[in-house]
Design a protein around this motif. Structure first.
Motif, PDB file in Angstrom:
ATOM      1  N   HIS A 173      39.900  52.826  35.125  1.00 50.86           N
ATOM      2  CA  HIS A 173      40.163  51.880  34.048  1.00 50.86           C
ATOM      3  C   HIS A 173      41.010  50.693  34.537  1.00 50.86           C
ATOM      4  N   VAL A 174      42.093  50.992  35.257  1.00 55.02           N
ATOM      5  CA  VAL A 174      42.941  49.875  35.683  1.00 55.02           C
ATOM      6  C   VAL A 174      42.205  48.925  36.611  1.00 55.02           C
ATOM      7  N   LEU A 175      41.324  49.477  37.446  1.00 48.36           N
ATOM      8  CA  LEU A 175      40.565  48.608  38.342  1.00 48.36           C
ATOM      9  C   LEU A 175      39.630  47.695  37.551  1.00 48.36           C
ATOM     10  N   HIS A 176      38.995  48.314  36.583  1.00 49.78           N
ATOM     11  CA  HIS A 176      38.062  47.523  35.760  1.00 49.78           C
ATOM     12  C   HIS A 176      38.781  46.422  34.998  1.00 49.78           C
ATOM     13  N   ILE A 177      39.900  46.786  34.362  1.00 45.69           N
ATOM     14  CA  ILE A 177      40.654  45.813  33.579  1.00 45.69           C
ATOM     15  C   ILE A 177      41.013  44.604  34.443  1.00 45.69           C
ATOM     16  N   ARG A 178      41.401  44.930  35.654  1.00 46.16           N
ATOM     17  CA  ARG A 178      41.810  43.883  36.575  1.00 46.16           C
ATOM     18  C   ARG A 178      40.639  42.919  36.842  1.00 46.16           C
ATOM     19  N   THR A 179      39.517  43.519  37.149  1.00 37.07           N
ATOM     20  CA  THR A 179      38.348  42.709  37.472  1.00 37.07           C
ATOM     21  C   THR A 179      37.915  41.860  36.274  1.00 37.07           C
ATOM     22  N   ILE A 180      37.874  42.503  35.104  1.00 34.59           N
ATOM     23  CA  ILE A 180      37.431  41.775  33.910  1.00 34.59           C
ATOM     24  C   ILE A 180      38.408  40.648  33.583  1.00 34.59           C
ATOM     25  N   SER A 181      39.704  40.969  33.647  1.00 33.76           N
ATOM     26  CA  SER A 181      40.705  39.945  33.327  1.00 33.76           C
ATOM     27  C   SER A 181      40.556  38.747  34.248  1.00 33.76           C
ATOM     28  N   GLU A 182      40.346  39.023  35.526  1.00 29.94           N
ATOM     29  CA  GLU A 182      40.239  37.932  36.480  1.00 29.94           C
ATOM     30  C   GLU A 182      39.028  37.054  36.160  1.00 29.94           C
ATOM     31  N   LEU A 183      37.914  37.706  35.861  1.00 27.65           N
ATOM     32  CA  LEU A 183      36.701  36.951  35.509  1.00 27.65           C
ATOM     33  C   LEU A 183      36.938  36.087  34.278  1.00 27.65           C
ATOM     34  N   LEU A 184      37.576  36.700  33.283  1.00 26.89           N
ATOM     35  CA  LEU A 184      37.830  35.975  32.030  1.00 26.89           C
ATOM     36  C   LEU A 184      38.746  34.774  32.267  1.00 26.89           C
ATOM     37  N   LEU A 185      39.791  35.006  33.048  1.00 27.37           N
ATOM     38  CA  LEU A 185      40.757  33.925  33.290  1.00 27.37           C
ATOM     39  C   LEU A 185      40.123  32.775  34.049  1.00 27.37           C
ATOM     40  N   LYS A 186      39.318  33.096  35.021  1.00 31.35           N
ATOM     41  CA  LYS A 186      38.663  32.028  35.797  1.00 31.35           C
ATOM     42  C   LYS A 186      37.757  31.206  34.910  1.00 31.35           C
ATOM     43  N   SER A 187      37.069  31.927  34.059  1.00 27.66           N
ATOM     44  CA  SER A 187      36.186  31.225  33.143  1.00 27.66           C
ATOM     45  C   SER A 187      37.000  30.364  32.176  1.00 27.66           C
TER      46      SER A 187
END
Lengths: 948, 119
Positions: A173-187
């Motif tokens: 879960h923590v790995l996923h959250i990290r990846t998703i957050s990064e994608l969202l922030l970049k966007s």
């Protein structure tokens, strides 16, 4: 990068050998810059070494004395400075080969002579601008990598603890959250800049996202891992995890100001807030919710939907998105919804990647490593700035602690010392080619420099530190310093590239040590060396100079005891000091002079052609009257040319020669030679501890001595006086008057091993015994001084009743016997000689011819007591000169001489009777004959119990 | 004597040099004065006496740069020639060039001194 860059004036180094050129350029550049000037290449390199990244630009002339522009460029390349410090070449050269070569060396631009204000300024400005941008970029990249690296390491440590501890599923879960957050922030940043998010912020938020649920640590297990639905109460408890997490982070006092922790705090507390205000715990609305928390809450929801939970199966990606868009999981920022929609394809792909074994962290790390390995970053501006700061710090502290710091680089050879050292040592802050530098040579002796170079040369990459003490002129005063440092190595294979270190003034420390050392090595009275030190120094000198010849003098002040007794110890001390002053004056500084005893000195120096004259001079100077008192000295001299090449032999030879000199009538010099080569007997100094007691025996005149002799004659029958100066012996009559000696006592005379000789040499009392002419004597010789001259008193005790029994002077005699044979000769409980004595001293003798063997039958109980009593009984029946030997456990030998047959039989009978009277069971055998004692004893033993 | 008059005396049009100094007569004047205190020519003379060609080269090179900066063209040309001769290993050609240079240099210094004394 530092924010105050704009405030700081940029620094430009102008390197040109012509002063006019330098000031022209400086003037043309105006007051916008800090200008440093160097007259030649070596100075330029030195300044670069010091300033490091503090330099923004170098203007470099080509033709210069000492080190030209190309050589400077070569150094800059070797040290990697050229990457950080832009260089503009100044030249009137127009040859293209020259320009090409300069560009190859990495120069940025050229300025041609004659100088043109406008061109100079423009070129300088352009170069600075470009290099500034370059530095800024490098800095930014480095900063980011640095931040990510540091933070993700931190995170991984924290998370691995928490996550592994509680909740199995959260690992992914923590790995996923990290990846998703990064994608969202970049966007998000591509859509709007209203949140002011830098790439570094994105990285931090993504990293911090992993911490969003850490508060769950405070939720009871049974609720946290409950498979079914929560009760309302349970749900309320569950909801507290966001506050718990936030306060956990808040409690991290020492790092709560870290940006990462601030983001993590926002995320923990607010990741369950909803855009419409329907979330918890603070029911924040819209943009009141920190953007970090908004992003992470969306990521959290998405991942929760698409993952398996104890209470639900995973939803498909499309279904999950649909649920989010429909607000089934609460309201989100419409802009973020737009973002998640934009990245939905990437989302699926990336989430597949972020699984264990193929972790995004790892990838990032790899990228960072690669970038770090690129040489462009190896000496980045950031590193240099950090170094510069360190340098300022250490200099400051060095100055505070009064240390001189130094640094030496071998390419080009350059010595740098700290400001403080510059003032203290009087050297320049920077010295090129220090070994050829006049100032350096003036400051340090050649010897010191060589010793230092040797020490440096001994350093290796394993043993790189060095320490040495050396004298140094500090502030114009010669001081002792300790130099400690380390050598620097680099390259492959490692080569020494220089060294760094510090110099500490240890004069006061040294002074204390020197004082202690001086005390330990010198005689406090005369300040000459003491015996032990002289021995050490002489031994070392002999070893270190095997080809040189030396002479040792042994000097003995005659009649010193008398001087002391007559004029007092203070005067005596003055005499000794006077003697040592004379010796010091007569010899050279390097010669070794020591006081080795009360009034004895040695002097050690190299043989030379006029050494006889030197010795004569010493002798003459020593016998000069001191405060009207005539002095007398005996000197023995020994040379290494006699074959004695060690301290002991020289000392012994000189000592013997000195005694020869004394025997020769004192006051003289005697070389050691063949006539004194005979070994002296081993001297038995029996009562050395009493020497001081006997020292009182010194007489001012013959009258006093006579009086003393008269008293002695009352106690002792035979008293002789030996006049050591005249080598004559006298006997003292009853009135103490000295007359010609009688023959009987001659064997105690002046022979080499006589007690007299030994007493003379030891200036003490010597006790010995002898069997002579069939009789036993004890002789005691005592050294005395009379009128400052040496005499020996001899007291001979013939037929002393206590001699054989050893009652008299028992400890001394035992000690003496011990030293001789290494064995005890006495049987302690019987107070008689033991079998050792019999075996070693008696059995081969032929001068006893009356032997009785007395065998006792003693109970084992108290046997020693019985034996002791028996011995006492025997002693009561015999003469004092008769010898009693306890030969066996319960057998005595009674040995008698000078006794008639009748008398002998009588003694045996009496003894036997007396023993029987005490209740002892005793049998006696005897033998009276001529021959070896051993045979007599054998016969006597055979005769035990037989009738005579 | 003004700066312009000085340049006229040594036969140079000061337009170019002034332009290089950003049109500032004050700045040019200030630096021209420094030329008097410069020791390069002394070094050159010493090196010539010793026939120390390497230092002759170095000093001439510096002098070339200096005089070039101020458009002391005669001095510039002659020192440039010495540099050139050195590089061609044609040392014999240097002494006559030096003699000529000395004359030009002295002349420049003479006027420069006059200029300085008045400004």
């Amino acid at each position: 990068m530092k924010k105050n860059d704009k405030k700081r004036k940029q620094t430009i180094l102008i390197v040109d050998d012509s002063e006019i050129n330098r000031s022209l350029l400086a003037d043309m550049l105006g007051s916008d810059f800090t200008i440093l000037e160097a007259e030649d290449g070596t100075q330029a390199v030195a300044i670069m070494q010091q300033e490091g990244s503090g330099l923004d630009l170098v203007l470099l002339d080509i033709v210069m004395p000492k080190m030209d522009g190309f050589e400077v460029l070569a150094v800059m390349n070797r040290n990697g400075w050229i990457k950080d410090i832009p260089v503009i070449m100044i030249s009137s050269e127009t040859a293209s080969s020259c320009i090409e070569r300069a560009y190859e060396f990495g120069v940025t631009d050229f300025i041609n002579r004659p100088f043109d204000v406008w061109i100079v300024r423009r070129r300088v400005m352009n170069t600075l601008m470009l290099s500034g941008k370059h530095k800024k970029l490098v800095g930014m990249v480095t900063d980011q990598i640095f931040e990510r690296e540091k933070m993700s390491n931190l995170m991984i440590t924290i998370l691995s603890h928490i996550v592994e501890f509680r909740n199995g599923e959260s690992g992914m879960h923590v790995l996923h959250i990290r990846t998703i957050s990064e994608l969202l922030l970049k966007s998000l940043v591509s859509k709007t800049d209203k949140y002011n998010l830098t790439p570094s912020d994105i990285s931090l938020i993504s990293t911090a996202s992993a911490l969003h649920d850490i508060g769950k640590i405070g939720i009871p297990d049974h609720i946290l891992n409950k498979p079914g639905k929560f009760t309302p109460e349970e749900y309320e408890i569950m909801k507290t995890h966001s506050e718990i997490g936030a306060s956990m982070l808040n409690d991290l006092d020492f790092i709560k100001d870290e940006k990462l922790v601030k983001y993590a705090h926002e995320i923990c507390r607010h990741h369950h807030e909803r855009y419409d205000g329907n979330g918890y715990p603070d029911k924040l609305k819209g943009e009141e919710i920190p953007i970090s928390a908004q992003v992470v809450s969306l990521a959290d929801v998405y991942d929760a939907l698409t993952s398996t939970r104890v209470y639900k199966p995973p939803f498909k990606h499309e279904k999950a998105l649909e649920m989010i868009m429909n607000g089934e999981c609460g309201q989100f920022n419409p802009l973020l919804l737009e973002c998640i929609n934009d990245v939905k394809d990437k989302l699926v792909a990336e989430l597949q990647v972020s699984s264990p074994g193929k972790i995004a962290f790892g990838d990032m790390r790899k990228v960072t490593d690669e970038m770090l390995q690129k040489d462009e970053l190896s000496t980045s501006a950031r590193t240099l700035t950090l170094l510069e700061t360190e340098r300022i710090k250490t200099r400051f502290f060095a100055e505070l602690s009064h240390e001189i710091q130094f640094e030496y680089v071998s390419e080009p050879p350059m010595l740098m010392i700290s400001d403080f050292g510059e003032r203290k040592l009087g050297l320049d802050e920077i010295t090129m080619n220090p070994l050829d530098d006049e100032k350096v040579k003036k400051t340090f002796s050649e010897k010191t420099l060589k010793a230092f170079a040797d020490i440096i040369r001994k350093t290796t990459p394993e043993n790189y530190t060095f320490n040495m003490e050396m004298p140094m002129p500090l502030g114009g005063e010669q001081r002792w310093t300790r130099v400690s440092g380390r050598a620097l190595f680099s390259g492959e294979p490692l080569v020494r590239t220089g060294f760094i270190g510090k110099i500490i003034d240890i004069s006061s420390e040294k002074a204390v040590i020197n004082e202690l050392r001086h005390k330990a090595t010198h005689d406090p009275l005369t300040l000459l060396y003491n015996n032990a030190t002289a021995k050490e120094l002489i031994t070392r000198r002999l070893i270190e100079n095997p080809k040189r010849d030396y002479v040792m003098l042994y000097l003995d002040l005659d009649y010193f005891k008398t001087i002391n007794d007559t004029y007092g110890h203070n005067f005596g001390n003055d005499v000794l000091r006077h003697i040592s002053d004379k010796l010091r004056a007569a010899l050279r500084k390097d010669d070794i002079i020591a006081r080795v005893g009360g009034d004895e000195f040695i002097a050690f120096f190299e043989c030379h052609k006029t050494q006889d004259a030197t010795i004569k001079r010493i002798f003459d100077s020593l016998i000069e009257p001191f405060r009207n008192l005539p002095l007398s000295v005996s000197i023995g001299a020994a040379q290494t040319t006699d074959g004695a090449r060690d301290y002991e032999s020289l000392y012994n030879n000189a000592d013997r020669a000195m005694y020869e000199a004394k025997r020769g009538g004192k006051q003289g010099v005697r070389y050691y030679d063949a006539t004194v080569t005979e070994e002296f007997p081993t001297v038995t100094v029996i009562d050395e501890p009493n020497k001081s007691e006997n020292a009182a025996l010194s007489f001012l005149s013959m009258k006093e001595l006579t009086a003393f002799l008269r008293e002695t004659r009352k106690v002792h029958n035979c008293v002789h006086v030996f006049d050591a100066t005249a080598m004559t012996k006298f006997a003292a009559d009853k009135n103490g008057e000295l007359g010609k000696t009688d023959e009987n006592c001659e064997f105690f005379g002046a022979g080499r091993d006589s007690v007299t000789e030994r007493a003379l040499m030891t200036k003490g009392r010597v006790c010995d015994m002898a069997f002579r002419g069939g009789d036993i004597y004890q002789s005691t010789a005592l050294y005395v001084e009379c009128g400052g001259k040496p005499y020996v008193l001899e007291v001979v005790e013939p037929l002393n009743t206590e001699v054989l029994s050893g009652v008299c002077d028992t400890p001394e005699i035992i000690a003496m016997i011990d030293r001789r044979g290494g064995k005890q000769y006495m049987d302690v409980s019987a107070n008689a000689y033991n079998n050792n004595y019999y075996e070693e001293q008696l059995k081969n003798r032929t001068d006893f011819y009356n032997v009785a063997a007395i065998r006792l039958d003693v109970d084992k109980e108290n046997s020693e007591q019985r034996i002791s009593e028996a011995a006492d009984t025997i002693y009561s029946c015999v003469r004092g000169i008769d010898a009693l030997v306890r030969r066996k456990e319960n057998e005595f030998l009674l040995v008698m001489k000078n006794v008639g047959e009748e008398r002998f039989d009588d003694v045996i009978k009496t003894t036997e009777a007396a023993l029987k009277k005490t209740g002892a069971k005793v049998r006696v055998g005897s033998c009276r004959a001529l021959g070896k004692l051993e045979i007599l004893v054998e016969k006597a033993e055979k005769n035990i119990g037989k009738k005579r | 004597m003004t700066l312009r008059e000085f340049y006229e005396k040594i036969g140079v049009d000061p337009t170019n040099v002034l332009q290089r100094f950003g049109g500032s007569e004050a700045m040019l004047g200030k630096f021209v004065k420094k030329f008097l205190a410069d020791g390069t020519f002394v070094q050159l003379t010493e090196a010539m006496e010793k026939k120390d060609w390497e230092n002759v080269f170095r000093a001439a090179h510096t002098l070339k740069g200096l005089s070039g900066n101020f458009d002391f063209l005669k001095v510039y040309d002659l020192s440039a020639k010495i540099v050139e001769r050195y590089r061609a290993n044609d040392f014999d050609a240097i002494p006559p060039l030096f003699d000529e240079l000395k004359a030009r240099y002295d002349e420049t210094v003479k006027y420069l001194t006059e200029f300085c004394s008045e400004n």
